[in-house]
Design an enzyme around this catalytic site. Structure first.
Site, PDB file in Angstrom:
ATOM      1  N   LYS B  96      89.597  23.369  58.062  1.00  0.00           N
ATOM      2  CA  LYS B  96      89.902  21.823  58.317  1.00  0.00           C
ATOM      3  C   LYS B  96      89.912  21.198  57.014  1.00  0.00           C
ATOM      4  CE  LYS B  96      86.716  18.133  59.414  1.00  0.00           C
ATOM      5  NZ  LYS B  96      85.466  17.482  59.553  1.00  0.00           N
ATOM      6  N   GLY B 157      80.106   9.800  60.104  1.00  0.00           N
ATOM      7  CA  GLY B 157      78.591   9.810  60.281  1.00  0.00           C
ATOM      8  C   GLY B 157      78.174   8.515  60.781  1.00  0.00           C
ATOM      9  N   ALA B 184      84.762  12.665  63.765  1.00  0.00           N
ATOM     10  CA  ALA B 184      84.068  11.734  62.876  1.00  0.00           C
ATOM     11  C   ALA B 184      83.869  10.402  63.757  1.00  0.00           C
ATOM     12  CB  ALA B 184      84.701  11.449  61.719  1.00  0.00           C
ATOM     13  N   GLY B 185      82.803   9.886  63.603  1.00  0.00           N
ATOM     14  CA  GLY B 185      82.406   8.571  64.146  1.00  0.00           C
ATOM     15  C   GLY B 185      81.627   8.428  65.661  1.00  0.00           C
ATOM     16  N   ASN B 206      79.046  16.206  64.020  1.00  0.00           N
ATOM     17  CA  ASN B 206      77.862  16.995  63.531  1.00  0.00           C
ATOM     18  C   ASN B 206      76.669  16.141  63.341  1.00  0.00           C
ATOM     19  OD1 ASN B 206      76.284  18.522  61.494  1.00  0.00           O
ATOM     20  ND2 ASN B 206      77.721  18.814  60.028  1.00  0.00           N
ATOM     21  N   THR B 207      76.619  15.045  62.704  1.00  0.00           N
ATOM     22  CA  THR B 207      75.490  14.254  62.474  1.00  0.00           C
ATOM     23  C   THR B 207      74.830  13.684  64.107  1.00  0.00           C
ATOM     24  OG1 THR B 207      76.821  13.124  60.583  1.00  0.00           O
ATOM     25  CG2 THR B 207      74.560  12.187  60.946  1.00  0.00           C
TER      26      THR B 207
END
Lengths: 322, 257
Positions: B96, B157, B184-185, B206-207
């Site tokens: 990635k 995040g 992301a986001g 992830n977050t």
């Protein structure tokens, strides 16, 4: 026959203290030449069970509640009970809300409330979370204090030595050295620095939240401040990285620009031993027990682990005499 | 089923492994979500020797595909070096590619991204580029050798969810046959369902899971939302319209007689 404790870090000394206080005959062997040579040396010394609940299991809170009383009783005068202040910059306030949603035992403070507790931070942050029930101590002093108290109790210490002779039980409190022998343990790298400046005064640990680089600053005597700590999944204990140092200094500067004028008097790296769930435990070994996997909760949970150890030893004693 | 380079997976959720309360919680989240691909970032300063060994072993023990990432890299040379180290550590050609161009928003530096993607693709890597929703950059990444694209929907995040739905739609329309993964986001399962309804092939998070009060439960919620969004896309959702349309014909109903 006496009980042998391997390791004079926070786990070993609290266990020795608890056992000696209950009448067990104890001897302590330590490979290095002084107490607290491993991760204990770089600990923050925060007795902060409510704050730690943000990312840890409930059991860290329940077992950690008694820690401040244990340390105060063992080392009168060494525990500072002024709570913890948790802050964020204006733009990271969602992190503060998130922290609040994961924890209990706090009150929200506005700018005036923060200024009343920490005048140095007046006008710089609002709002904040105040965990009034928390405490802190100086880990290095605390371990020296335990050592002296144990010597006074008649506990024998052997520094720079490997154990010899026969013992009723061997208690492995070797911290990260046990990673080699105990299955399931891994190392988590932690880095920290000490800053020194007479121009900033703080009375209690401050946690400054950030989505990527949360830090804490713990005031020590002599105008010193311990800034920590990274959590890196690695058992490499090489010197602090430039990036980590930069993050610490950035965060300290964000807390108070005067930290930019402070002297950087120490950097340190320790390896925290941890099990997969990041919780410590007393495990049975071939020749006794091990207190292992303290992770980032050495000073907070070592008293509870020492108590669990004495319970297990008492059970064993009863079994033998039965 | 979803094919990414030469590997086929059934789960359309890719899960990051950073910042969980503990490796045990991470493992629970992976199991409960059914994800078959996890991303792992390699910190170069600690990658040597046995460092990171225990954590990487835990990751390998999860029994899922590992997608190493170049998180935290700010230049082509850093990213290429990190990718090569990751290939050694995890024995995979997958990478990635994340090249941060802006410290504050963590926006990708798309110029360096294209350059690094070319170098790595030529070197045999199978590149998963973390990019913006810019169509021209997407085109250049494909020309550089990428076989899939990973646009953001909001800053890393931020948990804001899709900020520019029309850009995501035109990306889908522009690259109908290229696997598109929103990276992301995403903050909530409804965000994930929303981008899947637009026809995206998968979601990387992830977050949103690691930072949840109960990561495993949130991982399952995301897995279900992603499935729901994907089914909805295949089912052909209605387009919104200005006026009400009765679901049952009105004329001839007894009630009007």
């Amino acid at each position: 026959m006496s009980i042998l404790i391997k390791g004079a870090g926070v786990a070993g000394l609290t266990a020795a203290f608890e056992l000696a206080s209950r009448g067990f005959e104890v001897e302590v062997y330590e490979r290095s030449t002084e107490t607290g040579h491993g991760a204990s040396h770089y600990a923050g010394g925060m007795l902060a069970p409510w704050c730690e609940r943000e990312a840890a299991e409930e059991v860290v809170l329940t077992l950690g509640l008694a820690a401040a009383d244990w340390w105060e009783k063992a080392l009168p005068g060494q525990v500072t009970r002024k709570g913890t202040l948790v802050l964020s910059t204006e733009r990271d306030q969602s992190d503060l809300k998130r922290f609040a949603s994961r924890t209990s035992g706090y009150e929200w403070l506005d700018g005036d409330g923060i200024a009343a507790l920490e005048p140095a931070l007046s006008g710089r942050f609002r709002p904040g979370l105040f965990f009034a029930g928390e405490a802190h101590l100086d880990p290095r002093k605390a371990l020296q204090g335990l050592h002296q108290a144990l010597v006074a109790k008649g506990v024998r210490f052997h520094f720079g030595a490997e154990p010899e002779g026969h013992y009723a039980q061997v208690i492995d409190c070797t911290g990260s050295a046990a990673i080699e022998t105990l299955s399931g343990l891994r190392g988590v790298r932690g880095e920290m620095i000490y800053l020194e400046t007479p121009e900033v005064t703080l009375s209690r640990p401050i946690r400054l939240l950030h989505p990527r680089h949360p830090i804490y600053i713990v005031p020590r005597d002599g105008h010193r401040f311990m800034v920590g700590a990274t959590m890196i999944e690695a058992d490499d204990d090489g010197p602090i990285s430039a990036r980590s140092l930069m993050e610490f200094l950035n965060a300290a500067y964000a807390l108070h620009p005067t930290f930019g004028e402070a002297r950087l008097i120490e950097t340190g790296v320790g390896i925290r031993p941890a099990f997969a769930d990041n919780l410590p435990r007393v495990v049975e070994t071939a020749d006794g027990f091990a207190i292992a996997g303290m992770h980032r909760h050495g000073f907070l949970l070592a008293p509870a682990m020492a108590r669990q150890l004495t319970e297990k030893l008492n059970v064993n004693d009863r079994r033998k005499s039965a | 089923m979803l094919t990414l380079y030469d590997r086929t997976v059934s789960s359309r959720l890719l899960l990051g492994t950073a910042r969980y309360p503990s490796p045990a919680k991470l493992a629970d989240a992976v199991r409960r979500s059914g994800t078959e691909i996890v991303t792992v970032s390699l910190r170069r300063e600690t990658a040597g020797g046995k460092a990171g060994g225990a954590f990487f072993e835990l990751i390998r023990d999860l029994g899922v595909h590992v997608l190493p990432n170049t998180a935290g890299c700010h230049s082509v040379s850093e990213a290429v070096l990190t990718a090569k180290m990751a290939r050694e550590v995890f024995r995979t050609n997958w990478i990635k590619l994340e090249l941060i161009g802006h410290h504050d928003t963590l926006q990708p530096d798309v110029f360096q991204l294209v350059e690094a993607a070319k170098i790595l693709s030529d070197d045999g890597f199978e590149v998963f580029p973390y990019t913006t929703d810019d169509l021209v950059v997407g085109e250049r990444l494909l020309q550089a050798g990428c076989k899939l694209l990973m646009p953001w929907c909001a800053p890393i995040g931020s948990a804001m969810g899709p900020q520019n739905v029309s850009a995501l739609k035109s990306m889908r329309a522009e690259f109908p046959d290229i696997p598109l993964i929103v990276d992301a986001g995403i903050g909530r399962p409804s965000h994930a369902a929303q981008v899947m309804e637009l026809g995206y092939d998968a979601v990387l998070l992830n977050t949103a899971v690691a930072g949840a009060g109960n990561p495993a439960l949130m991982a399952e919620a995301f897995a279900k939302a992603i499935d729901a969004g994907h089914l909805a896309y295949q089912a052909g959702p209605l387009e919104p319209r200005d006026m009400a349309v009765p679901s049952t014909p009105v004329i001839g109903k007894g009630v009007f007689a």
